[in-house]
Design an enzyme around this catalytic site. Structure first.
Site, short mmCIF file in Angstrom:
data_model
loop_
_atom_site.label_atom_id
_atom_site.label_comp_id
_atom_site.label_asym_id
_atom_site.label_seq_id
_atom_site.Cartn_x
_atom_site.Cartn_y
_atom_site.Cartn_z
N LYS A 1 1.77 1.82 -3.68
CA LYS A 1 0.54 2.04 -4.45
C LYS A 1 0.02 3.45 -4.20
CE LYS A 1 -2.63 -1.09 -3.81
NZ LYS A 1 -3.83 -1.88 -3.43
N THR B 1 -12.11 0.51 -8.24
CA THR B 1 -10.95 -0.39 -8.42
C THR B 1 -11.06 -1.12 -9.77
OG1 THR B 1 -10.94 -0.67 -6.04
CG2 THR B 1 -9.52 -2.14 -7.31
N LYS C 1 -2.78 -0.96 6.62
CA LYS C 1 -3.75 -2.03 6.32
C LYS C 1 -4.19 -2.65 7.63
CE LYS C 1 -5.59 -4.18 2.73
NZ LYS C 1 -5.86 -3.65 1.38
N GLN D 1 0.82 -1.22 0.00
CA GLN D 1 0.00 0.00 0.00
C GLN D 1 0.86 1.27 0.00
OE1 GLN D 1 -3.59 -1.00 0.53
NE2 GLN D 1 -3.94 0.89 -0.57
N ASP E 1 -11.94 -4.04 1.85
CA ASP E 1 -11.04 -4.98 1.17
C ASP E 1 -11.84 -6.29 1.15
OD1 ASP E 1 -8.04 -5.23 0.20
OD2 ASP E 1 -8.44 -7.07 1.28
P1 NDP Z 1 -14.48 -9.17 -2.21
O1 NDP Z 1 -14.61 -9.72 -0.84
O2 NDP Z 1 -15.54 -8.27 -2.72
O3 NDP Z 1 -14.32 -10.35 -3.26
C1 NDP Z 1 -13.28 -11.25 -3.17
C2 NDP Z 1 -13.45 -12.31 -4.24
O4 NDP Z 1 -12.29 -13.13 -4.27
C3 NDP Z 1 -14.62 -13.23 -3.96
O5 NDP Z 1 -15.15 -13.69 -5.16
C4 NDP Z 1 -13.96 -14.35 -3.18
O6 NDP Z 1 -14.65 -15.58 -3.22
C5 NDP Z 1 -12.62 -14.46 -3.88
N1 NDP Z 1 -11.63 -14.96 -2.94
C6 NDP Z 1 -11.26 -14.39 -1.78
N2 NDP Z 1 -10.35 -15.15 -1.14
C7 NDP Z 1 -10.16 -16.21 -1.93
C8 NDP Z 1 -9.34 -17.35 -1.81
N3 NDP Z 1 -8.54 -17.53 -0.76
N4 NDP Z 1 -9.38 -18.24 -2.85
C9 NDP Z 1 -10.20 -18.05 -3.91
N5 NDP Z 1 -11.00 -16.99 -4.06
C10 NDP Z 1 -10.98 -16.09 -3.08
O7 NDP Z 1 -13.07 -8.45 -2.26
P2 NDP Z 1 -12.53 -7.38 -3.31
O8 NDP Z 1 -13.10 -7.63 -4.64
O9 NDP Z 1 -12.67 -6.05 -2.69
O10 NDP Z 1 -10.97 -7.72 -3.30
C11 NDP Z 1 -10.37 -8.61 -4.25
C12 NDP Z 1 -8.88 -8.34 -4.32
O11 NDP Z 1 -8.66 -6.99 -4.76
C13 NDP Z 1 -8.10 -8.46 -3.01
O12 NDP Z 1 -6.80 -8.90 -3.29
C14 NDP Z 1 -8.05 -7.03 -2.50
O13 NDP Z 1 -6.97 -6.84 -1.60
C15 NDP Z 1 -7.84 -6.30 -3.81
N6 NDP Z 1 -8.19 -4.88 -3.84
C16 NDP Z 1 -9.42 -4.43 -3.48
C17 NDP Z 1 -9.72 -3.09 -3.55
C18 NDP Z 1 -11.08 -2.56 -3.25
O14 NDP Z 1 -11.30 -1.35 -3.42
N7 NDP Z 1 -12.04 -3.38 -2.82
C19 NDP Z 1 -8.72 -2.11 -3.98
C20 NDP Z 1 -7.48 -2.70 -4.42
C21 NDP Z 1 -7.23 -4.02 -4.33
P3 NDP Z 1 -15.54 -16.02 -1.96
O15 NDP Z 1 -16.65 -15.03 -1.88
O16 NDP Z 1 -15.97 -17.41 -2.27
O17 NDP Z 1 -14.61 -15.95 -0.78
O1 2IT Z 2 -5.91 -2.68 -1.46
C1 2IT Z 2 -6.45 -1.56 -1.54
O2 2IT Z 2 -5.92 -0.62 -2.14
C2 2IT Z 2 -7.78 -1.40 -0.93
N1 2IT Z 2 -8.33 -2.36 -0.40
C3 2IT Z 2 -8.44 -0.05 -0.95
C4 2IT Z 2 -7.90 0.81 0.15
C5 2IT Z 2 -8.60 2.12 0.35
O3 2IT Z 2 -8.22 2.80 1.31
O4 2IT Z 2 -9.51 2.47 -0.40
#
Ligand code: NDP
Ligand code: 2IT
Length: 444
Positions: A114, A209, A126, A111, A166
């Site tokens: 980023k 995102t 985080k 982070q 997250d």
């Molecule tokens: P969500 O909780 O909305 O979705 C996560 C997705 O990934 C779900 O479909 C979940 O499946 C799947 N998943 C999670 N853990 C696992 C695992 N161990 N194995 C397989 N599938 C898995 O999270 P986000 O979409 O917000 O986050 C997804 C990724 O993006 C993460 O790495 C997060 O750190 C990153 N990120 C998110 C941001 C944001 O603004 N939200 C910003 C930048 C990065 P299931 O529901 O079955 O667990």
């Molecule tokens: O991994 C990431 O950049 C996030 N989960 C978003 C963090 C934020 O402060 O919006």
């Protein structure tokens, strides 16, 4: 031994049992070698690498709450305040059973760079917990969130540390946490981002995102003489990032043929039905097995396998290390052109190297998914001025930020003779600003 290698060895010794954190540090340190080696005396004397790889502080706390049967449950909460050289700590809260200190440290470390790349004044942090929101009632989720915030509120604030969502932390969780913060502290301030629109949230933060991932992917392809229109895209995940990456990819004329969750994956040869996916995941909170009920022509497969589908562009949007060397080989054999990380560190180091060696354009998460935190920073700006911007205003700022990030990392890679190595470019560009601020602020 070079200073970079020396510090890496020390980090390995001092952080046993934290493989994800070490993986993140190794990737960054390897990229920084040309920068640090060129000025080794200064970096060594100021212990800049030791300082950047050690969090300013970290909290670990008990989170007791009562489930629907009257049983007391105990989870562990974390907040790592990694680096505040360029602004208040900023970064999400992950709620997932796999969460431990090493995972939170890897995410907090990523982070820092980023947030620097966004060009906005935000430091790196985080947090999260090993609590699993899946299968819990709304009341149980609220009980957990209130207990978690009762402790976390001691360490955060609109000008000190601003958490967000997250994995496992979406609008519902942010709402419960915000309510508890306000109740305890008695202030209505922008202490969290990703808030609901009725209480200080920003338009376009939900989409940011995923949309940002596509904006930077589009720019990278454009600068390499390619068009995203008509391309076949494989997306993993079915959460916030995956859904809005799919939405923007479709708007740009690409065809998204996959999505996945932790139990299995879907292949839809006709293109993912986004309305169905949103209904299943955002409204009903169901498993992807349901998707076939909406689209009889699609296939559902248990377990891993999403990267076996032939595609031009792969967008891993689920979780860390979900794309390994075998997957990279399959993608390359199937003719993939670009891999852009929506998730944080979804590609293993070996897989990244293999993709790069085979001429695949590779955009690392700290650049490619920065649109989320960038829009969080825009939410902070709106909260500070007590105004709300229109969707188009936020979205066009997001677009500008993502295009800028690409050009900055591209230029940094070129400056150090690594044209096209966007991993090195992102790490160097992110690092340079933080180091300049750290140096200016003295030994703190
Ligand atoms: P969500 O909780 O909305 O979705 C996560 C997705 O990934 C779900 O479909 C979940 O499946 C799947 N998943 C999670 N853990 C696992 C695992 N161990 N194995 C397989 N599938 C898995 O999270 P986000 O979409 O917000 O986050 C997804 C990724 O993006 C993460 O790495 C997060 O750190 C990153 N990120 C998110 C941001 C944001 O603004 N939200 C910003 C930048 C990065 P299931 O529901 O079955 O667990
Ligand atoms: O991994 C990431 O950049 C996030 N989960 C978003 C963090 C934020 O402060 O919006």
């Amino acid at each position: 031994m070079s200073y970079v290698d020396e510090v890496y060895e020390r980090i390995v010794r001092e952080n046993p049992g934290e493989p994800e954190f070490l993986q993140a540090v190794k990737e960054v340190f390897d990229s920084l070698k040309p920068v640090v080696d060129a000025n080794e005396d200064k970096f060594r004397r100021e212990a800049l690498l030791e300082r950047i790889a050690n969090p300013e502080r970290q909290f670990k706390f008990r989170v007791p709450w009562i489930d629907d049967k009257g049983q007391v449950q105990v989870n562990t909460g974390y907040r790592v305040q990694f680096n505040s050289a360029i602004g208040p700590y900023k970064g999400g809260l992950r709620l997932h059973p796999s969460v431990n200190l090493g995972i939170i440290k890897f995410l907090g470390f990523e982070q820092i760079f980023k947030n620097s790349l966004t060009g906005l004044p935000i430091g790196g942090g985080k947090g999260g917990s090993d609590f699993d929101p899946k299968g819990k009632s709304d009341r149980e989720v609220m009980a957990f969130c209130q207990s978690f915030m009762t402790e976390l509120c001691k360490y955060i604030g609109a000008d000190t540390d601003v958490p967000a969502g997250d994995i496992g932390t979406g609008a519902r969780e942010i709402g419960y946490m915000y309510g508890q913060y306000k109740r305890i502290k008695g202030v209505f301030e922008g202490v969290l981002t990703g808030k609901g629109l009725s209480y200080g949230g920003s338009l376009a933060r939900t989409e940011a995102t995923g949309y940002g991932l596509l904006y930077i992917t589009e720019e990278m392809l454009k600068c390499n003489g390619q068009d995203i229109k008509g391309k076949t895209v494989a997306v993993s995940g079915a959460g916030n990032v995956a859904i809005y990456a799919t939405e923007k990819a479709q708007q740009l004329g690409a065809k998204v043929v996959t999505c996945s969750d932790s139990t299995g994956w879907v292949y839809d040869p006709d293109g993912i039905d986004l309305a169905a996916l949103k209904e299943i995941k955002e409204v009903r909170r169901q498993r992807l097995t349901e998707y076939k009920n909406y689209r009889p022509n699609s296939e559902y497969h248990e377990g891993k396998g999403v990267w076996s589908v032939k595609c031009d562009i792969a967008l891993p949007c689920a979780t860390q290390n979900e794309l390994d060397l075998e997957d990279a080989k399959t993608l390359v054999a199937n003719g993939v052109t670009a891999v852009c990380e929506g998730a944080n560190m979804p590609t293993t180091l070996e897989a990244t190297e293999y993709l790069q060696k085979n001429g695949v354009y590779f955009l690392p998460g700290k650049a490619a998914n920065a649109g989320g935190v960038a829009t969080s920073a825009l939410e902070m700006s709106q909260n500070s001025e007590r105004l709300s911007w229109s969707f188009d205003e936020v979205d066009s700022k997001l677009q500008g930020i993502m295009v800028n990030i690409f050009h900055n990392l591209d230029a940094a890679a070129k400056k150090y003779g690594m044209d096209g190595n966007y991993v090195a470019g992102a790490n160097i560009a992110g690092f340079e600003k933080v180091v300049e601020a750290m140096t200016a602020q003295g030994i703190v």
